[in-house]
Structure formats: structure tokens, C-alpha cells
Design a protein around this motif. Structure first.
Motif, PDB file in Angstrom:
ATOM      1  N   HIS A 231       0.836  -1.206   0.000  1.00 17.32           N
ATOM      2  CA  HIS A 231       0.000   0.000   0.000  1.00 17.32           C
ATOM      3  C   HIS A 231       0.877   1.265   0.000  1.00 17.32           C
ATOM      4  O   HIS A 231       0.682   2.166  -0.814  1.00 17.32           O
ATOM      5  CB  HIS A 231      -0.916  -0.046   1.234  1.00 17.32           C
ATOM      6  N   GLU A 232       1.855   1.310   0.882  1.00 15.31           N
ATOM      7  CA  GLU A 232       2.722   2.499   0.964  1.00 15.31           C
ATOM      8  C   GLU A 232       3.531   2.673  -0.322  1.00 15.31           C
ATOM      9  O   GLU A 232       3.780   3.789  -0.768  1.00 15.31           O
ATOM     10  CB  GLU A 232       3.657   2.435   2.172  1.00 15.31           C
ATOM     11  N   HIS A 235       1.629   4.416  -2.942  1.00 13.77           N
ATOM     12  CA  HIS A 235       1.685   5.879  -2.790  1.00 13.77           C
ATOM     13  C   HIS A 235       2.914   6.422  -3.521  1.00 13.77           C
ATOM     14  O   HIS A 235       2.856   7.470  -4.151  1.00 13.77           O
ATOM     15  CB  HIS A 235       1.779   6.270  -1.318  1.00 13.77           C
ATOM     16  N   GLU A 242      -6.319   6.789  -0.274  1.00 16.71           N
ATOM     17  CA  GLU A 242      -6.048   5.606   0.541  1.00 16.71           C
ATOM     18  C   GLU A 242      -6.544   4.307  -0.103  1.00 16.71           C
ATOM     19  O   GLU A 242      -5.816   3.338  -0.225  1.00 16.71           O
ATOM     20  CB  GLU A 242      -6.689   5.767   1.924  1.00 16.71           C
TER      21      GLU A 242
HETATM   22 ZN   LIG Z   1      -1.892   5.229   2.761  1.00 23.15          ZN
END
Ligand SMILES: [Zn+2]
Length: 349
Positions: A231-232, A235, A242
Motif C-alpha cells: 500500500h505504501e 503511494h 487511501e
Molecule cells: Zn496510505
């Protein structure tokens, strides 16, 4: 007297500039051309920005946060003790710079066209969610049987570096119909300096927009950590929202060769589906949790224990707030599933 008046004027000026910045970026967020410009800027600087601090093993971004916070606190105290507005002016200048850099390098990306625009939108039936939940339960049960455990029989990942590298490799292979972002070529994932603080607040990870480092809480259970890293790292690609970062992280995990990463992501999908089901059919949701395999139950018990040990803010499936949220959602007769579940279902078509 005169210098005092100048300082007063100066400090008010910087406060006005800060407000003007808020208004400016708010206005820019309404113009697709401007948003496109900031997206392009992100693409252009992405690889250099990620490479910048990747050689440091320690989180540079966390150090910057600590320095900045203590600097502002010291200036604020000085302004009170010495009754001097010149210190406030310095704080305002710092905030102006901080905000400008944040918006240019990250903030505007929240207004990019959503991923769901690339998928065929339609109403989602309850039965579809139920079917997909059963499918994910099945996958998780069989994948979990093949994974390594610690002495307490809880799923344990040993080599996180390999998982990070695997995510980086999979980012290149994301379907072009969903992501047209340039892949990042350098690994820049770091354990956060605020690990214990993060555990207390239930934060699993974050992306630092100033240093482009992907940060994670190293204490998080192995069931959650591989997916958190995916997930990070999403980004880092430039997905700010999110739920979209989760979806991109999920896609990377889905096609990955690492079973540990796959399991962590599939379990996240399963939990999201259970939460969606619980909105209309709590009994079915509970039945699914009861149908977890024994190893999955041990993993879940460990996650719950971890959450409870740390003030219990990591949300439990049927937490009070969640329950209230669900009830208020049902009242108006229409149910809005989470954006992630929406993307997941549409993707499965
Ligand atoms: Zn996040």
C-alpha cells in the motif's frame, strides 16, 4: 517603536500569505489542467525524489518531522517567554514553505481522476459480494496452509526485503488500463522511527511526501505488514487516495510470486468483504469468520491481541464505531460499500 511595527506587519503578512495559499490550492483543485500539471510534475520528479534518500537506512523524513516539530515548539515558547512576534513570523514562514512543498509534491494528487473511471461502473448486488467473500475465504484457507509459522502457530514473515523487491517488480506489470504511472526503479522502504507510537494509534504505515520514503510500523503482525508495504509503495507510484493505494497494492500482490504477500493481500480483501457484508447480513459475516481455518483463527487472535495490547484502537470487525457507522448507513435504505470493495468487485468482472 518603528521596528516593532515592521515585525508586526511582517508577521501578519506571512499569515495572510498562508491563507492565500489555502485559497489558491483550493481553487487549483477545481481545474483539471492544474491537477494534470501536478500529476506530471510528480511523474517527472518521482525517480529522482525516491532515489534521494534511499541510500540512508534510517528514515530521513522522520528526522525532518522531529526537527521541524521541535523547531516550531521552541520558536513558539520563545515567542511567549520573550513576548516577541519575530518568532511567530519565523513559524509562519516555516509553515508557508512546508505547505507549499506539500501541495506541489503531493496534496494536489488527491484530486486526480479516480481509478474507478477506468472500470465499468454499475450497481453492485449483495449476492456478488457474498460469492466473492466465499471465494476469498477459500483462497486464504488454502494459502495459509502452506505458510511459515512461529512457535505459537502464528503466520510469520522472515524476509521483508524480498517482499519489497517483489512489490517493486510487480509495479512494472500493473495493467495499463488501470495505471498509466511510471514504475519506480529504486527501493525506498523504511521502518518508521515512531514504531511504538504508531502501534498505540493503530497506524500501520505512511508515505512521506517530502522525502518520498515509504514507511511502515515494524511491529505490525505479519498478516498485515506485507500488504501495508504494498500500500505504501503504491503511494510512491503517485496514488494518493487511501483506497486506491490499497487497490494498487492488492493488484501487485495478486500477480506476485510471493505467497506471503498474496496471503496478506487476500486476507485484507477478505476482511474488507466481510465488513461490506456485515452492513446487510451480520450473521453471514460472523459465519465467514467462524469458517476461518484453525491457523487463520490463530492469526486473527494474534491481531486482536496486538490491537488490545495497544489501546485497542486498531479496529475490530464489530467495533462500536463501525457498528454505528453501519447502522447509520442502512437507515437511508441505500448502502455504500467501501471504495476498495467497489474496485475489487468491478475488477473481478
Ligand atoms: Zn496510505
Amino acid at each position: 517603536m518603528d521596528t516593532n511595527r515592521t515585525i508586526n506587519f511582517n508577521y501578519k503578512l506571512w499569515a495572510i500569505i498562508l491563507v492565500a495559499q489555502f485559497l489558491l490550492f483550493y481553487a487549483l483543485s477545481k481545474f483539471p489542467g492544474a491537477i494534470n500539471f501536478f500529476s506530471k510534475l510528480f511523474e517527472w520528479k518521482k525517480n529522482v525524489h525516491t532515489a534521494l534518500f534511499s541510500a540512508e537506512t534510517i528514515s530521513v523524513g522522520d528526522l525532518i518531522y522531529i526537527l521541524l516539530a521541535s523547531g516550531i515548539l521552541i520558536l513558539f515558547l520563545l515567542s511567549i517567554i520573550k513576548r516577541n512576534k519575530a518568532y511567530l513570523k519565523k513559524i509562519l514562514i516555516a509553515l508557508n514553505i512546508f505547505y507549499l512543498v506539500y501541495q506541489c509534491s503531493w496534496g494536489m494528487l488527491y484530486f486526480q481522476p479516480p481509478i474507478i473511471n477506468h472500470l465499468k461502473k454499475r450497481n453492485i448486488q449483495n449476492s456478488e459480494i457474498e460469492a466473492l467473500t466465499l471465494q476469498y475465504l477459500d483462497t486464504c484457507r488454502s494459502q495459509r496452509a502452506l505458510l511459515r509459522e512461529d512457535s505459537n502457530g502464528v503466520f510469520k514473515v522472515i524476509n521483508y526485503k524480498a517482499i519489497q523487491q517483489e512489490i517493486l517488480n510487480q509495479q512494472i506489470r500493473l495493467p495499463k488500463t488501470i495505471s498509466n504511472k511510471k514504475p519506480v526503479s529504486i527501493l525506498d522502504v523504511k521502518s518508521s522511527l515512531f514504531g511504538s507510537l504508531m502501534s498505540e494509534t493503530g497506524i500501520l504505515g505512511y508515505y512521506n511526501p517530502f522525502t518520498a520514503e515509504a514507511q511502515y510500523n515494524p511491529d505490525v503482525p505479519s498478516t498485515q505488514l506485507p500488504f501495508t508495504i504494498a500500500h505504501e509503495m503504491a503511494h510512491q507510484l503517485g496514488f494518493a487516495r487511501e483506497q486506491e493505494a490499497s487497490f494498487i497494492g492488492f493488484l501487485c500482490a495478486k500477480q506476485s510470486a510471493s505467497l506471503e504477500l498474496q496471503y496478506s493481500a487476500n486476507l485484507y480483501a477478505l476482511k474488507s468483504l466481510i465488513r461490506a457484508i456485515a452492513m446487510t447480513d451480520e450473521a453471514f459475516a460472523k459465519h465467514i469468520i467462524q469458517s476461518y481455518s484453525e491457523p487463520m483463527k490463530r492469526d486473527r487472535a494474534y491481531e486482536v491481541r496486538f490491537g488490545k495490547k495497544h489501546s485497542g484502537m486498531i479496529s475490530d470487525f464489530f467495533g462500536v464505531t463501525n457498528d454505528l457507522f453501519l447502522k447509520s448507513n442502512q437507515q437511508d435504505g441505500s448502502i455504500t460499500y467501501s471504495y476498495f470493495v467497489n474496485l475489487l468487485i468491478l475488477y473481478h468482472e
